[in-house]
Scaffold this active site. Sequence first.
Site, PDB file in Angstrom:
ATOM      1  N   SER A  22       0.477  24.546  -2.882  1.00  0.00           N
ATOM      2  CA  SER A  22       0.164  23.240  -2.279  1.00  0.00           C
ATOM      3  C   SER A  22      -1.208  22.728  -2.716  1.00  0.00           C
ATOM      4  CB  SER A  22       0.230  23.340  -0.752  1.00  0.00           C
ATOM      5  OG  SER A  22      -0.578  24.405  -0.280  1.00  0.00           O
ATOM      6  N   ASN A 109      -2.380  30.149   8.897  1.00  0.00           N
ATOM      7  CA  ASN A 109      -1.607  29.286   9.808  1.00  0.00           C
ATOM      8  C   ASN A 109      -2.510  28.501  10.756  1.00  0.00           C
ATOM      9  OD1 ASN A 109       0.488  30.457   8.507  1.00  0.00           O
ATOM     10  ND2 ASN A 109       1.238  31.664  10.247  1.00  0.00           N
ATOM     11  N   THR A 154      10.391 -20.813  17.259  1.00  0.00           N
ATOM     12  CA  THR A 154      11.316 -19.753  17.673  1.00  0.00           C
ATOM     13  C   THR A 154      12.501 -19.912  16.733  1.00  0.00           C
ATOM     14  OG1 THR A 154      12.478 -21.126  19.285  1.00  0.00           O
ATOM     15  CG2 THR A 154      10.598 -19.863  20.110  1.00  0.00           C
ATOM     16  N   HIS A 155      13.117 -18.841  16.354  1.00  0.00           N
ATOM     17  CA  HIS A 155      14.219 -18.874  15.369  1.00  0.00           C
ATOM     18  C   HIS A 155      13.773 -19.533  14.057  1.00  0.00           C
ATOM     19  CE1 HIS A 155      16.848 -18.079  18.903  1.00  0.00           C
ATOM     20  NE2 HIS A 155      16.081 -18.975  19.487  1.00  0.00           N
ATOM     21  N   SER A 276       2.320 -16.075 -13.056  1.00  0.00           N
ATOM     22  CA  SER A 276       3.574 -15.662 -13.657  1.00  0.00           C
ATOM     23  C   SER A 276       3.390 -15.614 -15.169  1.00  0.00           C
ATOM     24  CB  SER A 276       4.671 -16.659 -13.293  1.00  0.00           C
ATOM     25  OG  SER A 276       5.714 -16.623 -14.249  1.00  0.00           O
ATOM     26  N   LYS A 282       2.738 -21.253 -11.621  1.00  0.00           N
ATOM     27  CA  LYS A 282       2.884 -20.379 -10.463  1.00  0.00           C
ATOM     28  C   LYS A 282       1.584 -19.740  -9.995  1.00  0.00           C
ATOM     29  CE  LYS A 282       6.307 -18.699  -9.006  1.00  0.00           C
ATOM     30  NZ  LYS A 282       7.618 -18.386  -8.648  1.00  0.00           N
ATOM     31  N   ASN A 284       1.276 -16.866  -7.109  1.00  0.00           N
ATOM     32  CA  ASN A 284       2.141 -16.114  -6.192  1.00  0.00           C
ATOM     33  C   ASN A 284       1.348 -15.315  -5.154  1.00  0.00           C
ATOM     34  OD1 ASN A 284       4.461 -16.952  -7.562  1.00  0.00           O
ATOM     35  ND2 ASN A 284       4.231 -15.307  -9.065  1.00  0.00           N
ATOM     36  N   GLU A 289       2.973  -9.990  -0.286  1.00  0.00           N
ATOM     37  CA  GLU A 289       4.301  -9.404  -0.509  1.00  0.00           C
ATOM     38  C   GLU A 289       4.213  -7.884  -0.639  1.00  0.00           C
ATOM     39  OE1 GLU A 289       6.314 -11.409  -3.792  1.00  0.00           O
ATOM     40  OE2 GLU A 289       5.491 -13.311  -3.082  1.00  0.00           O
ATOM     41  N   TYR A 316       4.897  29.263  13.030  1.00  0.00           N
ATOM     42  CA  TYR A 316       4.724  28.615  11.727  1.00  0.00           C
ATOM     43  C   TYR A 316       5.941  28.867  10.837  1.00  0.00           C
ATOM     44  CZ  TYR A 316       3.027  27.400   7.099  1.00  0.00           C
ATOM     45  OH  TYR A 316       2.905  26.826   5.859  1.00  0.00           O
ATOM     46  N   GLN A 321       4.454  22.866   5.427  1.00  0.00           N
ATOM     47  CA  GLN A 321       3.615  22.451   4.302  1.00  0.00           C
ATOM     48  C   GLN A 321       4.004  21.037   3.843  1.00  0.00           C
ATOM     49  OE1 GLN A 321       2.231  25.386   1.317  1.00  0.00           O
ATOM     50  NE2 GLN A 321       3.531  24.270  -0.115  1.00  0.00           N
ATOM     51  N   LYS A 324       2.186  17.211   4.534  1.00  0.00           N
ATOM     52  CA  LYS A 324       0.952  16.656   3.973  1.00  0.00           C
ATOM     53  C   LYS A 324       1.101  15.437   3.075  1.00  0.00           C
ATOM     54  CE  LYS A 324      -1.158  21.091   4.489  1.00  0.00           C
ATOM     55  NZ  LYS A 324       0.148  21.641   4.962  1.00  0.00           N
TER      56      LYS A 324
HETATM   57  N1  ARG Z   1      -0.257  25.922   2.377  1.00  0.00           N
HETATM   58  C1  ARG Z   1       0.212  26.287   3.654  1.00  0.00           C
HETATM   59  C2  ARG Z   1       0.576  25.030   4.444  1.00  0.00           C
HETATM   60  O1  ARG Z   1       0.207  23.987   4.025  1.00  0.00           O
HETATM   61  C3  ARG Z   1      -0.834  27.042   4.400  1.00  0.00           C
HETATM   62  C4  ARG Z   1      -0.291  27.977   5.420  1.00  0.00           C
HETATM   63  C5  ARG Z   1       0.379  29.100   4.739  1.00  0.00           C
HETATM   64  N2  ARG Z   1       0.801  30.099   5.644  1.00  0.00           N
HETATM   65  C6  ARG Z   1       1.736  30.989   5.306  1.00  0.00           C
HETATM   66  N3  ARG Z   1       2.043  31.851   6.206  1.00  0.00           N
HETATM   67  N4  ARG Z   1       2.331  30.993   4.152  1.00  0.00           N
HETATM   68  O2  ARG Z   1       1.245  25.067   5.438  1.00  0.00           O
END
Ligand code: ARG
Length: 458
Positions: A22, A109, A154-155, A276, A282, A284, A289, A316, A321, A324
Amino acid sequence: MKLWGGRFTKETNQLVHNFNASLSFDQKFYKQDIRGSIAHVTMLAKQGIITEADKEAIIGGLNSILADIENGTLEFTNEHEDIHSFVEAHLIDRIGEPGKKLHTGRSRNDQVALDMKLYVRDEVVELNDLLKTLLESLIKVMEENTETYMPGFTHLQKAQPVTLAHHFGAYFEMFKRDRSRLTDIYNRMNYSPIGSGALAGTTYPLDREYTASLLDFAGATLNSMDSVSDRDYIIELMSALSTIMMHLSRFCEEIIIWNSNEYRFVNIDDSYSTGSSIMPQKKNPDIAELVRGKTGRVYGALTSILTTMKGLPLAYNKDMQEDKEFTFDAIDTTKGCIALFTGMIDTMTFNKENMESSAKNGFTNATDAADYLVNHGVAFRDAHGIVGQLVLFCESKGISLDDMTLDEFKAISPVFEEDIYEAISLKTCVEKRLTLGGPGKEMMDKVIAINKEYLANN
Ligand code: ARG
């Protein structure tokens, strides 16, 4: 370097390493990771779990890593699984033995739970500040336009006249609620998970409350299994961001309509428009948008985290993971959209005459004509019917109610007198609407004052 190679006899397959890693995205919270580690070792030393000398060495090493990441001399390289492994490996590399004590009484964790919370908490503050800047721009337009009449719809059909201040005021309330949602999220999430270990706490005499206070949390969480598996605050934030984007996209949609050739209520500044490649005439409203379009991405992040968390057993699981990338993207997207939208509002000009003549030409004063009859003793239902006839008459002649002669009024109902013109003038229609929250200037001034007070205190 792996943090967990001891019990393995084979190397990890390269594809497995890549799939599992990660670092490519969790490097985003290197600052929070290091800050959390400094707090953790400070607590370990206070509790006598490591020596003061080890603590000093570790903090020195962590700060040098932080400095080198920031000055670009330390790069994130793929052999490290995640930001936690990266920092620990470099720490041991730099300071040797004491570095091996950093992870005492801690698991990745609770570490990742902490890092993500610290990161999200910082971002919530930034989002809140950006919304405040937007509100300041809105209130400025409101103050200057309490007598800029325009049709309320309205509408998407002209309904009753309002003012530009009143219309912007509606969005002011929405973004104000958005800020209060962010504040709620901040307060609810503001408890530290660090010291929960992998899931079941640890046997070291940690002082979790102390670590929490070093990191400016309101306190420490109360259940270690929940601490490492709680992602509620991310779900709440994605929901709040989705609502902000929904508000922005509604506002953008209106600005796009108002900026169209048919409406010409506003001119988006050249610096916030694009041209454009083929049609030379144009200009825009691309920014509006795009903000409208990016709403879909943020909704996607909400759906993604809700789905990832569904059915996960305690505590956990690696699924988490996946909390993120979409979260980071949604935060960055929303921040960018708020900032750009604010710039667009600041530079936009308003064609007040067009707004006013549009309000005049769309029978937005028909309700007031009916109210006039009611004030002269006609039952509302009958008045409604009479004004319906007036509208029909005007439409057949292509005129507005104000253009009718008194004789024409009287031919449909003898109750009408000369004062009907005053009663249905745009100004009267708006200025008489003085119910709390209404568009009349006197009321609008009060609401603006209340909202300025809010901005001064929040
Ligand atoms: N990269 C992991 C995450 O984002 C960190 C925690 C990893 N823990 C594990 N027991 N593998 O969740």
